[in-house]
Design a protein around this motif. Structure first.
Motif, short mmCIF file in Angstrom:
data_model
loop_
_atom_site.label_atom_id
_atom_site.label_comp_id
_atom_site.label_asym_id
_atom_site.label_seq_id
_atom_site.Cartn_x
_atom_site.Cartn_y
_atom_site.Cartn_z
N ALA A 1 80.08 27.63 41.81
CA ALA A 1 80.22 26.97 43.16
C ALA A 1 79.62 27.77 44.13
O ALA A 1 79.46 29.10 43.74
CB ALA A 1 81.78 26.59 43.18
N ALA A 2 79.67 27.49 45.40
CA ALA A 2 79.05 28.31 46.43
C ALA A 2 80.00 28.17 47.51
O ALA A 2 80.48 26.93 48.01
CB ALA A 2 77.89 28.24 46.76
N ILE A 3 80.41 29.22 48.31
CA ILE A 3 81.10 29.15 49.61
C ILE A 3 80.53 29.63 50.68
O ILE A 3 80.14 30.96 50.72
CB ILE A 3 82.62 29.70 49.45
N ARG A 4 80.04 28.84 51.75
CA ARG A 4 79.30 29.21 52.83
C ARG A 4 80.41 29.97 53.81
O ARG A 4 81.76 30.01 53.80
CB ARG A 4 78.50 28.16 53.59
N GLY A 5 79.78 30.88 54.68
CA GLY A 5 80.68 31.68 55.69
C GLY A 5 81.42 30.78 56.35
O GLY A 5 82.70 31.14 56.82
N ASP A 6 81.22 29.45 56.83
CA ASP A 6 82.00 28.56 57.62
C ASP A 6 83.07 27.86 56.69
O ASP A 6 83.93 26.79 57.05
CB ASP A 6 81.24 27.84 58.54
N GLY A 7 83.06 28.20 55.44
CA GLY A 7 83.93 27.54 54.52
C GLY A 7 83.47 26.32 53.67
O GLY A 7 84.22 25.80 52.90
N THR A 8 82.15 25.93 53.93
CA THR A 8 81.70 24.69 53.24
C THR A 8 81.59 25.19 51.88
O THR A 8 81.17 26.19 51.35
CB THR A 8 80.24 24.31 53.75
N ILE A 9 81.92 24.35 50.87
CA ILE A 9 81.74 24.38 49.70
C ILE A 9 80.62 23.44 49.01
O ILE A 9 80.58 22.50 49.34
CB ILE A 9 83.05 24.15 48.73
N ALA A 10 80.13 24.01 47.92
CA ALA A 10 79.15 23.46 47.14
C ALA A 10 79.53 23.63 45.40
O ALA A 10 79.65 24.71 45.22
CB ALA A 10 77.64 23.61 47.39
N GLY A 11 79.41 22.59 44.79
CA GLY A 11 79.80 22.76 43.46
C GLY A 11 81.38 22.92 43.15
O GLY A 11 82.11 22.86 43.96
N SER A 12 81.54 23.12 41.90
CA SER A 12 83.08 23.21 41.41
C SER A 12 83.00 24.28 40.08
O SER A 12 82.03 24.11 39.28
CB SER A 12 83.55 21.90 41.14
N LEU A 13 84.23 25.00 40.07
CA LEU A 13 84.05 25.74 38.81
C LEU A 13 85.21 25.26 37.61
O LEU A 13 85.19 25.29 36.47
CB LEU A 13 84.78 27.13 39.18
N SER A 14 86.45 24.07 38.13
CA SER A 14 87.29 23.82 37.41
C SER A 14 87.70 22.25 37.57
O SER A 14 88.70 21.99 36.86
CB SER A 14 88.54 24.83 37.45
N GLY A 15 87.29 21.87 38.80
CA GLY A 15 87.49 20.37 38.72
C GLY A 15 88.84 20.39 39.73
O GLY A 15 89.65 19.39 39.67
N GLY A 16 89.34 21.77 40.18
CA GLY A 16 90.36 21.46 41.16
C GLY A 16 91.50 22.83 40.70
O GLY A 16 92.23 23.19 41.64
#
Length: 370
Positions: free
Chosen positions: A38-53
């Motif tokens: 997963a990736a987390i941008r500086g403004d908090g935006t998320i792409a992808g997932s590691l565990s589904g929650g």
């Protein structure tokens, strides 16, 4: 990481800082395996997932801290049945996660390519189908991209660079991802940990027969990550308009086409024509090749007739044992889409050594990550 490549490339090109959170080790049962990111941008935006929650909230907070500190972190998430508020996997497994900050405007050491440049080059290669391995030094985040004949980036340690490149190339031959513990040449008591992701070309799914079932299976094959080819000798049926999900549509006799393409131990061959003049020649060709899965559509009567025809063509009983026909698992479905699901389920079960039994009737770990 490949599944979030488009987001990472956009962020890199825009000069946005972000953190890549990658699963580097899995113990026990877990929703996703090593290499998931997963990736987390500086403004908090998320792409992808590691565990589904299960761990996403904690990963998000730790990623922003790592981004602020501008240094990698390695953290563990474990399930504690005695602490209902602990962060961990409800499925009972343990994850090791590498949080790797990427600051696109930060130059690399000693004038080498910076991390974002190396990462972007690797992701572009993977997206175009060119095999590449990405090696990241866990302690520092230094990143190296390795192709069969070239490389980009540096660990910042001359003595270590050659070892990292050699290890990455070795993994590139096999595919997969994992941690490697390398001794620094000349310093036998000093070890560095490298996380290597080797991205090879996608496995091929060859679908023979331009029928409705082929259109549904092409969509399913793309969903599973295959490079999908639909082939049929009948030009009126084999058109790109009818198979928009396929990577390529070929008008050619199936056995003739199969004899000219490269297949390997990951290749999937699905024969859907249930017409002997197409089926028998292409199956004879396929059963003598290295494909991992060979299946053919048709009723049991059709299959019995097909087997007799194949035997007359010199196909041996040993070769026939590789043929999965009627194709797919018994899910009770009827539509092309339901048939495609049953075929995909059989392919996945064979690829991972699954029993294809209902999980409610089995015991032990659900997810086998080695």
């Amino acid at each position: 990481m490949r599944e979030i490549a488009d987001d990472l490339l956009r962020w890199t090109e825009a000069g946005e800082p972000f953190v890549v959170a990658s699963i580097v080790e899995v113990h026990g049962s877990a929703p996703r395996g090593v290499g998931a990111a997963a990736a987390i941008r500086g403004d908090g935006t998320i792409a992808g997932s590691l565990s589904g929650g299960c761990v996403e909230g904690s990963v998000h907070a730790l990623a922003l801290e790592a981004l602020s500190e501008r240094r990698p972190r390695r953290t563990s998430f474990e399930y504690d049945p005695n602490d209902p508020f602990a962060v961990g996997l409800t499925c009972g497994g343990n994850l090791e996660v590498l949080l790797h900050p990427v600051h696109p405007t930060t130059p690399g050491e000693r004038g080498t390519a910076d991390t974002s440049e190396v990462l972007a080059a690797a992701l572009r290669s993977a997206g175009s189908g060119r095999p590449v391995a990405l090696a990241r030094l866990v302690e520092t985040g230094a990143t190296v991209a390795v192709w069969p004949e070239e490389h980009l980036g540096s660990t910042g340690e001359d003595a270590l660079d050659e070892s990292v490149r050699a290890e990455a190339r070795a993994m590139l031959e096999q595919g997969g991802s994992g941690l490697r513990h390398l001794c620094v040449p000349g310093e036998p008591d000093r070890e560095r940990t490298v996380f290597v992701e080797a991205w090879t070309t996608p496995a091929r799914m060859l679908v023979f027969g331009a029928v409705d079932h082929a259109a549904a299976l092409a969509r399913m094959g793309k969903f599973l990550g295959y490079h999908v080819t639909v082939c049929d000798a009948r030009a009126v049926f084999a058109t790109e308009r009818r198979f928009p999900a396929a990577d390529e549509v070929v008008v050619r006799w199936p056995h003739d086409y199969l004899s000219t393409v490269e297949t390997d131990g990951r290749t999937v061959v699905c024969v859907l024509t249930h017409d002997p003049k197409f089926d028998v020649p292409v199956l004879r060709e396929a059963l003598r090749g290295p494909a991992a899965y060979i299946g053919a559509l048709g009723s049991r009567r059709t299959h019995a007739d097909r087997v007799e025809r194949l035997r007359k063509e010199g196909v041996t009983d040993r070769e026939l044992e590789r043929l999965r026909a009627p194709i797919g698992l018994d899910l009770g479905g009827h539509t092309p889409e339901e048939t495609a699901v049953s075929i995909a389920a059989e392919i996945v079960a064979l690829r991972h050594g699954g029993s294809a039994a209902p999980l409610t009737h089995t015991s032990g770990p659900i997810h086998a990550h080695g």
